[in-house]
Design an enzyme around this catalytic site. Structure first.
Site, PDB file in Angstrom:
ATOM      1  N   ASN A  99       0.882  -1.174   0.000  1.00 42.84           N
ATOM      2  CA  ASN A  99       0.000   0.000   0.000  1.00 42.84           C
ATOM      3  C   ASN A  99       0.916   1.218   0.000  1.00 42.84           C
ATOM      4  OD1 ASN A  99      -1.777   2.049   0.497  1.00 42.84           O
ATOM      5  ND2 ASN A  99      -2.416   1.338   2.531  1.00 42.84           N
TER       6      ASN A  99
ATOM      7  N   LYS B  78       0.091   4.277  -0.102  1.00 43.51           N
ATOM      8  CA  LYS B  78      -0.511   5.448   0.566  1.00 43.51           C
ATOM      9  C   LYS B  78      -0.269   6.700  -0.298  1.00 43.51           C
ATOM     10  CE  LYS B  78      -0.084   2.984   4.881  1.00 43.51           C
ATOM     11  NZ  LYS B  78       0.050   2.974   6.334  1.00 43.51           N
TER      12      LYS B  78
ATOM     13  N   HIS C 112      -9.534   1.244   5.097  1.00 43.69           N
ATOM     14  CA  HIS C 112      -8.216   1.280   5.738  1.00 43.69           C
ATOM     15  C   HIS C 112      -8.304   2.093   7.019  1.00 43.69           C
ATOM     16  CE1 HIS C 112      -4.033   2.311   6.524  1.00 43.69           C
ATOM     17  NE2 HIS C 112      -3.741   1.212   5.868  1.00 43.69           N
TER      18      HIS C 112
ATOM     19  N   GLU D  51      -6.538   4.348   8.175  1.00 43.14           N
ATOM     20  CA  GLU D  51      -6.381   5.806   8.008  1.00 43.14           C
ATOM     21  C   GLU D  51      -7.662   6.438   7.466  1.00 43.14           C
ATOM     22  OE1 GLU D  51      -2.764   5.307   5.791  1.00 43.14           O
ATOM     23  OE2 GLU D  51      -1.842   4.596   7.647  1.00 43.14           O
TER      24      GLU D  51
ATOM     25  N   GLU E 224      -5.499  -5.385  10.256  1.00 43.56           N
ATOM     26  CA  GLU E 224      -4.465  -4.381  10.507  1.00 43.56           C
ATOM     27  C   GLU E 224      -4.704  -3.752  11.874  1.00 43.56           C
ATOM     28  OE1 GLU E 224      -2.487  -2.961   6.664  1.00 43.56           O
ATOM     29  OE2 GLU E 224      -4.201  -1.659   6.941  1.00 43.56           O
TER      30      GLU E 224
ATOM     31  N   GLY F 297       2.445   1.713  10.970  1.00 40.38           N
ATOM     32  CA  GLY F 297       3.402   2.819  10.898  1.00 40.38           C
ATOM     33  C   GLY F 297       4.117   3.096  12.207  1.00 40.38           C
TER      34      GLY F 297
ATOM     35  N   SER G  39       3.352  -2.723  10.207  1.00 41.05           N
ATOM     36  CA  SER G  39       4.808  -2.835  10.384  1.00 41.05           C
ATOM     37  C   SER G  39       5.361  -4.193   9.941  1.00 41.05           C
ATOM     38  CB  SER G  39       5.208  -2.517  11.833  1.00 41.05           C
ATOM     39  OG  SER G  39       4.828  -1.189  12.164  1.00 41.05           O
TER      40      SER G  39
END
Ligand code: 13P
Length: 258
Positions: free
Chosen positions: A10, A12, A96, A98, A168, A174, A214
């Protein structure tokens, strides 16, 4: 039972069309996939056409990171499933973390997108995962179950088999902090059990469940060795083709050269 393996990067909000082309040229030249393995790249919408044309005729599959659920209309700044498809997207990441946490997307919206993606012939990757607070308070399974029930609502067992679920954990994205293979396996097994309860065991057995958060060359093999981990969704460590190649190579059994 042998399921498909799907290793996905991904990107991003990274990479122009030119950078996308260079990445895909390197990746497609060097990647060696197992027979049941796929490599997916979730690219920014502005790079989709360039990425899809660079990936044409290679084993690399290009998709998008988000979409709107409406077919078309007055939704300034949004992109429809048909537009993504016309630009070459074969899959789309939905819900996702985010999107959920930074842009306030809820399960009902994600569910509408899921139906539109399926109707449009784009394979959905639906992301779920608990926050650190939810994990610490013992609410991980309740959270995952609720996200599955609500974001995957109303699809048939046959449609379910084409959906990829990405687990996730929000606290691992991250942050450099990865779920241990055992923790991830526990969550994946719970997700599969929940899919079996809500649809049926046969369909649940076919669903590809990816781990994201990660993931990197050093931990990829340990994660992929788990029975219910069928792929990875990788952010930072796959931003360069070298990183993704190393992850893919590390998850393959070592073949003796003699
Ligand atoms: P990182 O691999 O950078 O933690 O990101 C994971 C992710 O969000 C993939 O969708």
């Amino acid at each position: 039972m042998s399921r498909q393996i799907v290793i996905a990067a991904n990107w991003k909000m990274h990479k122009t069309s030119e950078q996308a082309r260079a990445y895909i040229q390197q990746l497609s030249k060097q990647v060696e996939l197992a027979p049941n393995e796929l490599v997916f790249l979730a690219v920014p919408a502005t790079s989709l056409e360039a990425a899809a044309s660079a990936a044409a005729g290679t084993s690399v599959v290009v998709g998008a990171q988000n979409m709107h659920d409406a077919e078309k209309g007055a939704f300034t700044g949004e992109i429809s499933a048909n537009m993504l498809k016309a630009a070459g997207a074969q899959f789309v990441v939905l819900g996702h973390s985010e999107r959920r946490h930074v842009f306030g997307e809820d399960d009902a919206f994600i569910n509408r997108k899921l139906h539109r993606a399926i109707d449009s012939g784009i394979r959905p990757i639906v992301c779920i995962g608990e926050t650190l607070e939810q994990r610490k308070s013992g609410a991980t399974e309740r959270t995952l179950k609720q996200q599955i029930e609500q974001s995957l609502k109303g699809i048939t067992a046959e449609q379910l088999t084409t959906v990829i679920v990405a687990y996730e954990p929000v606290w691992a994205i991250g942050t450099g902090e990865t779920a241990t293979p055992e923790m991830a396996q526990e969550a994946h097994a719970f997700i599969r059990k929940t899919l079996a309860e809500l649809w049926n065991q046969d369909a649940a057995n076919k669903v590809v469940i990816q781990y994201g958060g990660s993931a990197k060359p050093a931990n990829a093999a340990g994660l992929m060795a788990q029975a219910d981990i069928d792929g990875l969704l990788i952010g930072g460590a796959a931003l360069e083709a070298d990183g993704l190649l190393q992850i893919i190579n590390n998850t393959h059994p070592i073949v003796s050269e003699s």
